[in-house]
Scaffold this motif. Sequence first.
Motif, short mmCIF file in Angstrom:
data_model
loop_
_atom_site.label_atom_id
_atom_site.label_comp_id
_atom_site.label_asym_id
_atom_site.label_seq_id
_atom_site.Cartn_x
_atom_site.Cartn_y
_atom_site.Cartn_z
N PRO A 65 0.82 -1.22 0.00
CA PRO A 65 0.00 0.00 0.00
C PRO A 65 0.85 1.27 0.00
O PRO A 65 2.08 1.22 0.13
N LEU A 66 0.16 2.39 -0.11
CA LEU A 66 0.79 3.71 -0.04
C LEU A 66 0.16 4.51 1.09
O LEU A 66 -1.03 4.35 1.37
N PRO A 67 0.91 5.38 1.73
CA PRO A 67 0.35 6.19 2.84
C PRO A 67 -0.73 7.15 2.34
O PRO A 67 -0.63 7.71 1.24
N LEU A 68 -1.74 7.35 3.16
CA LEU A 68 -2.80 8.30 2.83
C LEU A 68 -2.26 9.72 2.74
O LEU A 68 -2.81 10.55 2.01
N SER A 69 -1.17 9.99 3.42
CA SER A 69 -0.58 11.33 3.42
C SER A 69 -0.11 11.77 2.03
O SER A 69 0.08 12.96 1.78
N TYR A 70 0.06 10.82 1.12
CA TYR A 70 0.48 11.16 -0.24
C TYR A 70 -0.57 11.99 -0.97
O TYR A 70 -0.25 12.68 -1.95
N SER A 71 -1.83 11.88 -0.54
CA SER A 71 -2.92 12.53 -1.28
C SER A 71 -2.73 14.04 -1.39
O SER A 71 -2.92 14.62 -2.47
N GLU A 72 -2.34 14.69 -0.29
CA GLU A 72 -2.16 16.14 -0.32
C GLU A 72 -0.98 16.53 -1.20
O GLU A 72 -1.02 17.54 -1.92
N ARG A 73 0.06 15.77 -1.16
CA ARG A 73 1.24 16.07 -1.99
C ARG A 73 0.92 15.87 -3.47
O ARG A 73 1.41 16.62 -4.33
N LEU A 74 0.08 14.89 -3.76
CA LEU A 74 -0.32 14.66 -5.15
C LEU A 74 -1.15 15.83 -5.69
O LEU A 74 -1.01 16.22 -6.85
N ARG A 75 -2.01 16.38 -4.84
CA ARG A 75 -2.85 17.49 -5.28
C ARG A 75 -2.03 18.73 -5.65
O ARG A 75 -2.47 19.57 -6.44
N ASN A 76 -0.84 18.83 -5.09
CA ASN A 76 0.00 20.00 -5.34
C ASN A 76 0.92 19.84 -6.55
O ASN A 76 1.66 20.76 -6.89
N VAL A 77 0.86 18.68 -7.19
CA VAL A 77 1.69 18.45 -8.37
C VAL A 77 1.11 19.24 -9.54
O VAL A 77 -0.10 19.23 -9.78
N GLU A 78 1.97 19.92 -10.27
CA GLU A 78 1.54 20.71 -11.42
C GLU A 78 0.89 19.81 -12.48
O GLU A 78 1.44 18.79 -12.86
N GLY A 79 -0.28 20.20 -12.94
CA GLY A 79 -1.00 19.42 -13.95
C GLY A 79 -2.06 18.51 -13.37
O GLY A 79 -2.89 17.98 -14.11
N VAL A 80 -2.07 18.33 -12.04
CA VAL A 80 -3.07 17.47 -11.38
C VAL A 80 -4.29 18.30 -11.00
O VAL A 80 -4.16 19.37 -10.39
N THR A 81 -5.48 17.82 -11.36
CA THR A 81 -6.72 18.55 -11.08
C THR A 81 -7.65 17.80 -10.13
O THR A 81 -8.69 18.33 -9.75
N GLY A 82 -7.30 16.58 -9.78
CA GLY A 82 -8.14 15.81 -8.87
C GLY A 82 -7.43 14.56 -8.39
O GLY A 82 -6.65 13.95 -9.14
N VAL A 83 -7.70 14.17 -7.14
CA VAL A 83 -7.06 12.98 -6.56
C VAL A 83 -8.08 12.21 -5.73
O VAL A 83 -8.88 12.80 -4.99
N SER A 84 -8.05 10.91 -5.87
CA SER A 84 -8.85 10.04 -5.00
C SER A 84 -8.07 8.74 -4.82
O SER A 84 -6.94 8.60 -5.32
N TRP A 85 -8.66 7.79 -4.11
CA TRP A 85 -7.95 6.53 -3.86
C TRP A 85 -8.94 5.39 -3.67
O TRP A 85 -10.13 5.60 -3.47
N SER A 86 -8.40 4.18 -3.74
CA SER A 86 -9.24 2.99 -3.58
C SER A 86 -8.41 1.83 -3.07
O SER A 86 -7.19 1.82 -3.18
N ASN A 87 -9.11 0.88 -2.46
CA ASN A 87 -8.52 -0.37 -1.99
C ASN A 87 -9.31 -1.55 -2.53
O ASN A 87 -10.56 -1.54 -2.49
N TRP A 88 -8.61 -2.53 -3.05
CA TRP A 88 -9.26 -3.77 -3.45
C TRP A 88 -9.73 -4.51 -2.20
O TRP A 88 -8.99 -4.63 -1.23
N PHE A 89 -10.99 -4.99 -2.20
CA PHE A 89 -11.54 -5.64 -1.02
C PHE A 89 -11.50 -7.16 -1.14
O PHE A 89 -11.07 -7.85 -0.23
N GLY A 90 -11.98 -7.69 -2.25
CA GLY A 90 -11.87 -9.13 -2.49
C GLY A 90 -12.74 -9.99 -1.60
O GLY A 90 -12.31 -11.07 -1.18
#
Length: 385
Positions: A65-90
Amino acid sequence: MFIFRLLLKNAFRHKLRTLLTMVGLIVAICAFGLLRTIIDAWYAGVDGTSSVRLITRNSISLTFPLPLSYSERLRNVEGVTGVSWSNWFGGIYITERNFFPQFAVEPASYLALYPEYVLKEEEKKAFILDRQGAIVGRKLANQYGWKIGDQIPIRGTIFPGTWIFTLRGIWDGVDAKTDESQLLFHWQLLAESNRKRLKRSADYVGVYVVRINEPDNAPIVSERIDALFKNSLGETLTETEKAFQLGFVSMSEAILVAVNAVSFVIIIIIMAVMANTMTMTARERLAEYATLKALGFSPGFVVKLLFGESLVIALIGGGTGLLLTLPIAAAFAKSVGTLFPAFRVSDTTMALQLLASVIVGVIAAAWPAWKMSRINIVNGLRHVA
């Protein structure tokens, strides 16, 4: 019209042989169409992807997995207009046979990134507000007869326990390529459960879904994201949604190649059967063709008769096979349930079926037509009783 009636009468002069040949054509063209549709369905997830969505995952494997804290840093990347996430449940619904994808998502941001999921506004609000709520695609709801308000029990495999979800919405795909076989529920519910069970932080996600401003910017934005997390404990690999889906398809590439090969082998086999039929037909009518040439008909006329008769048989059999493919594919799609997100006979497949019928008809008549065009009149007339 006279020529067509003549060809039709010639084609059914030996009814049993012609009918058996047509049955073979029908089976071959049906099988060809169904196999091509299976290949198309395998790639349906790829065709339904968006050019403005990227998938960011752990560079090692999807199982990390990846830390949830990455979400805010991703939003600040130039060219990014939206961020969300998901987990496979199975999880498992009732029995292991009832397989369908289940994802834990952040409702508001996730649905904003997937406009192809057409959901009523009141259903969307009900889902966002209900922590125990879930939404499903129309195909999945129809398969199990679910309706709004139903309780859906899912037995966890990766995440233990029985999870009860309340159905708050059913989305329709914007087109036939949209996946309607998934169940989505709240990621926060999964995180809280993991936090209680593991007695530690559970703020991790499976993948991030990133929307970008322009499709052409996908390579540079992907590089920016991966560079941002380089040398961290959770390095990332970012790729287009299409490339991400193709990664799963490539795992079964050998199967797809085999299915593709079988579909063409079937056509080659029926081509040989059809050629045998036309050769027998030409041999039996040797005296007739010699008589036509003796009466002044050109060799080209004899060739047209053979090609025309072969095409009549091929098109009737192939056309019937094409039409039967539609209900057979519908029955197959019903029997496999949600195994394929989208399963329908495409216009391209039907065009290929028709083209295959024409090719079979032309090639099957080529050899006997060439032989009959060169027939010696004297030798041919010896066959006249």
